[in-house]
Design a protein around this motif. Sequence first.
Motif, PDB file in Angstrom:
ATOM      1  N   ALA A  30       0.701  -1.487  -0.405  1.00  0.00           N
ATOM      2  CA  ALA A  30      -0.023   0.156   0.032  1.00  0.00           C
ATOM      3  C   ALA A  30       0.973   1.346   0.097  1.00  0.00           C
ATOM      4  CB  ALA A  30      -0.839   0.120   1.534  1.00  0.00           C
ATOM      5  N   VAL A  31       1.704   1.037   0.716  1.00  0.00           N
ATOM      6  CA  VAL A  31       2.842   2.312   0.944  1.00  0.00           C
ATOM      7  C   VAL A  31       4.004   2.892  -0.140  1.00  0.00           C
ATOM      8  CG1 VAL A  31       4.931   3.565   1.590  1.00  0.00           C
ATOM      9  CG2 VAL A  31       3.083   2.649   3.441  1.00  0.00           C
ATOM     10  N   MET A  32       4.039   0.978  -0.992  1.00  0.00           N
ATOM     11  CA  MET A  32       4.477   1.324  -2.058  1.00  0.00           C
ATOM     12  C   MET A  32       3.369   2.371  -3.812  1.00  0.00           C
ATOM     13  SD  MET A  32       6.832  -2.079  -2.325  1.00  0.00           S
ATOM     14  CE  MET A  32       5.956  -2.991  -3.640  1.00  0.00           C
ATOM     15  N   SER A  33       2.304   1.473  -3.637  1.00  0.00           N
ATOM     16  CA  SER A  33       1.760   2.200  -4.132  1.00  0.00           C
ATOM     17  C   SER A  33       1.824   3.594  -4.156  1.00  0.00           C
ATOM     18  CB  SER A  33       0.173   1.217  -4.424  1.00  0.00           C
ATOM     19  OG  SER A  33       1.030   0.293  -4.865  1.00  0.00           O
ATOM     20  N   VAL A  34       1.019   3.681  -3.374  1.00  0.00           N
ATOM     21  CA  VAL A  34       0.665   5.337  -3.105  1.00  0.00           C
ATOM     22  C   VAL A  34       1.864   6.117  -3.138  1.00  0.00           C
ATOM     23  CG1 VAL A  34       0.448   6.990  -0.921  1.00  0.00           C
ATOM     24  CG2 VAL A  34      -0.519   4.848  -0.898  1.00  0.00           C
ATOM     25  N   LEU A  35       2.990   5.787  -2.986  1.00  0.00           N
ATOM     26  CA  LEU A  35       4.395   6.392  -3.318  1.00  0.00           C
ATOM     27  C   LEU A  35       4.656   6.730  -4.816  1.00  0.00           C
ATOM     28  CD1 LEU A  35       6.513   5.551  -0.517  1.00  0.00           C
ATOM     29  CD2 LEU A  35       6.108   7.487  -0.406  1.00  0.00           C
ATOM     30  N   VAL A  45       2.457  16.303 -13.245  1.00  0.00           N
ATOM     31  CA  VAL A  45       1.281  17.839 -13.376  1.00  0.00           C
ATOM     32  C   VAL A  45       1.850  19.102 -12.724  1.00  0.00           C
ATOM     33  CG1 VAL A  45      -0.437  17.970 -11.540  1.00  0.00           C
ATOM     34  CG2 VAL A  45      -0.907  16.563 -12.205  1.00  0.00           C
ATOM     35  N   PHE A  46       3.118  18.685 -11.715  1.00  0.00           N
ATOM     36  CA  PHE A  46       4.094  19.724 -11.042  1.00  0.00           C
ATOM     37  C   PHE A  46       5.098  19.885 -11.840  1.00  0.00           C
ATOM     38  CE2 PHE A  46       1.033  18.583  -7.779  1.00  0.00           C
ATOM     39  CZ  PHE A  46      -0.540  19.301  -7.963  1.00  0.00           C
ATOM     40  N   GLY A  47       5.377  19.179 -12.419  1.00  0.00           N
ATOM     41  CA  GLY A  47       6.905  18.852 -13.548  1.00  0.00           C
ATOM     42  C   GLY A  47       7.894  18.837 -12.415  1.00  0.00           C
ATOM     43  N   HIS A  48       7.734  18.280 -11.208  1.00  0.00           N
ATOM     44  CA  HIS A  48       8.570  17.943  -9.855  1.00  0.00           C
ATOM     45  C   HIS A  48       8.390  16.150  -9.701  1.00  0.00           C
ATOM     46  CE1 HIS A  48      11.894  18.472  -6.232  1.00  0.00           C
ATOM     47  NE2 HIS A  48      10.241  18.106  -6.270  1.00  0.00           N
ATOM     48  N   SER A  49      10.302  15.647  -9.374  1.00  0.00           N
ATOM     49  CA  SER A  49      10.173  14.276  -9.269  1.00  0.00           C
ATOM     50  C   SER A  49      10.674  14.148  -7.819  1.00  0.00           C
ATOM     51  CB  SER A  49      10.231  13.808  -9.708  1.00  0.00           C
ATOM     52  OG  SER A  49      10.446  11.905  -9.923  1.00  0.00           O
ATOM     53  N   PHE A  50       9.963  13.049  -6.837  1.00  0.00           N
ATOM     54  CA  PHE A  50      10.478  13.301  -6.015  1.00  0.00           C
ATOM     55  C   PHE A  50      12.080  12.247  -6.304  1.00  0.00           C
ATOM     56  CE2 PHE A  50       6.708  14.564  -4.361  1.00  0.00           C
ATOM     57  CZ  PHE A  50       6.937  15.588  -3.941  1.00  0.00           C
ATOM     58  N   PRO A  51      12.789  12.600  -5.641  1.00  0.00           N
ATOM     59  CA  PRO A  51      13.723  11.580  -6.096  1.00  0.00           C
ATOM     60  C   PRO A  51      14.277  10.253  -5.484  1.00  0.00           C
ATOM     61  CG  PRO A  51      15.452  13.403  -5.828  1.00  0.00           C
ATOM     62  CD  PRO A  51      13.485  13.261  -5.510  1.00  0.00           C
ATOM     63  N   TRP A  52      13.771  10.088  -3.972  1.00  0.00           N
ATOM     64  CA  TRP A  52      13.942   9.685  -3.176  1.00  0.00           C
ATOM     65  C   TRP A  52      13.090   8.501  -3.174  1.00  0.00           C
ATOM     66  CZ3 TRP A  52       9.631   8.721  -0.156  1.00  0.00           C
ATOM     67  CH2 TRP A  52       8.957  10.139   0.140  1.00  0.00           C
ATOM     68  N   VAL A  53      11.789   8.468  -4.098  1.00  0.00           N
ATOM     69  CA  VAL A  53      10.607   7.630  -3.670  1.00  0.00           C
ATOM     70  C   VAL A  53      10.810   6.261  -4.625  1.00  0.00           C
ATOM     71  CG1 VAL A  53       8.307   7.461  -4.997  1.00  0.00           C
ATOM     72  CG2 VAL A  53       8.619   9.049  -3.744  1.00  0.00           C
ATOM     73  N   GLU A  54      12.230   6.345  -6.022  1.00  0.00           N
ATOM     74  CA  GLU A  54      12.526   5.529  -6.070  1.00  0.00           C
ATOM     75  C   GLU A  54      13.164   4.407  -5.557  1.00  0.00           C
ATOM     76  OE1 GLU A  54      15.046   3.809 -10.483  1.00  0.00           O
ATOM     77  OE2 GLU A  54      14.153   6.095  -9.948  1.00  0.00           O
ATOM     78  N   GLU A  55      13.860   5.033  -4.497  1.00  0.00           N
ATOM     79  CA  GLU A  55      15.086   4.301  -3.810  1.00  0.00           C
ATOM     80  C   GLU A  55      14.184   3.366  -2.515  1.00  0.00           C
ATOM     81  OE1 GLU A  55      18.659   5.320  -0.588  1.00  0.00           O
ATOM     82  OE2 GLU A  55      19.240   5.291  -2.990  1.00  0.00           O
ATOM     83  N   ALA A  56      13.054   4.049  -2.342  1.00  0.00           N
ATOM     84  CA  ALA A  56      12.593   3.742  -1.026  1.00  0.00           C
ATOM     85  C   ALA A  56      11.627   2.815  -1.685  1.00  0.00           C
ATOM     86  CB  ALA A  56      11.740   4.701  -0.189  1.00  0.00           C
ATOM     87  N   THR A  57      10.614   2.704  -1.991  1.00  0.00           N
ATOM     88  CA  THR A  57      10.094   1.774  -2.878  1.00  0.00           C
ATOM     89  C   THR A  57      10.969   0.150  -3.940  1.00  0.00           C
ATOM     90  OG1 THR A  57       9.533   2.470  -5.170  1.00  0.00           O
ATOM     91  CG2 THR A  57       8.387   3.025  -3.568  1.00  0.00           C
ATOM     92  N   ARG A  58      11.898   0.344  -4.346  1.00  0.00           N
ATOM     93  CA  ARG A  58      12.915  -0.215  -4.268  1.00  0.00           C
ATOM     94  C   ARG A  58      12.980  -1.522  -2.992  1.00  0.00           C
ATOM     95  NH1 ARG A  58      17.665   1.044  -5.944  1.00  0.00           N
ATOM     96  NH2 ARG A  58      16.556   2.773  -7.769  1.00  0.00           N
ATOM     97  N   TYR A  59      13.725  -1.130  -1.744  1.00  0.00           N
ATOM     98  CA  TYR A  59      14.161  -1.707  -1.115  1.00  0.00           C
ATOM     99  C   TYR A  59      12.758  -1.703  -0.500  1.00  0.00           C
ATOM    100  CZ  TYR A  59      18.402   1.370  -1.934  1.00  0.00           C
ATOM    101  OH  TYR A  59      19.753   1.812  -2.011  1.00  0.00           O
ATOM    102  N   MET A  60      11.810  -1.115  -0.167  1.00  0.00           N
ATOM    103  CA  MET A  60      10.396  -1.731   0.017  1.00  0.00           C
ATOM    104  C   MET A  60       9.707  -2.781  -0.712  1.00  0.00           C
ATOM    105  SD  MET A  60       8.173   1.526   0.555  1.00  0.00           S
ATOM    106  CE  MET A  60       6.937   2.103   1.596  1.00  0.00           C
ATOM    107  N   MET A  61      10.008  -2.977  -2.030  1.00  0.00           N
ATOM    108  CA  MET A  61       9.750  -4.218  -2.850  1.00  0.00           C
ATOM    109  C   MET A  61      11.221  -5.482  -2.748  1.00  0.00           C
ATOM    110  SD  MET A  61       8.050  -6.059  -5.461  1.00  0.00           S
ATOM    111  CE  MET A  61       7.266  -4.785  -6.239  1.00  0.00           C
ATOM    112  N   ILE A  62      12.283  -5.480  -2.183  1.00  0.00           N
ATOM    113  CA  ILE A  62      12.925  -6.592  -1.576  1.00  0.00           C
ATOM    114  C   ILE A  62      12.750  -6.783  -0.382  1.00  0.00           C
ATOM    115  CG2 ILE A  62      14.798  -6.538  -0.606  1.00  0.00           C
ATOM    116  CD1 ILE A  62      16.368  -4.721  -2.445  1.00  0.00           C
TER     117      ILE A  62
END
Length: 176
Positions: A30-35, A45-62
Amino acid sequence: MSSSSPNSKLDRLDKALVATNRWVLIGLVAVMSVLVIVNVISRYVFGHSFPWVEEATRYMMIWAAFLGAGPALRVGGHIAIDTLVQALPRAAARVLRTVIVALIAAILVVLIWLGVEYVEFAWYQESPVLSWSLGKVYLALPVGLTLTLAHLAAIARRWIVEGEYEQADGFDPQAL
């Protein structure tokens, strides 16, 4: 003296293990999906991405992969070739299933041990964006595999004797 038998205590402990494992997995997904959804919306929409989301969700997937291995094992969700076991007489099939369980348990023990060594090796290394200890990420190996060993122990007798896995509502691995 307690009126409950040791089996009912083990059953309650097993049910608690399954429920806790399930809710942690649900929470992680659920947290991965929301992030990921919020990051995609933010990017387009805003032209801004959070760089930490990819890393955090990768570790959550592990973590989700290793924590999900045990529940998948319980219901026969891992890939398996059971042609030989099905072709054998009942007694020989039980012997083969016993050997298979022993091999799986031995492999899990070795992987747990190697996972602990890997955690110790990576404990002081940091992830590039979040600066998290990679040891905490790799802790998924010994934790998840220890839980998988516990799930194996919970289903081993029934699987060896009857050749059956637990039933999960709405999930039939044979239909896949």
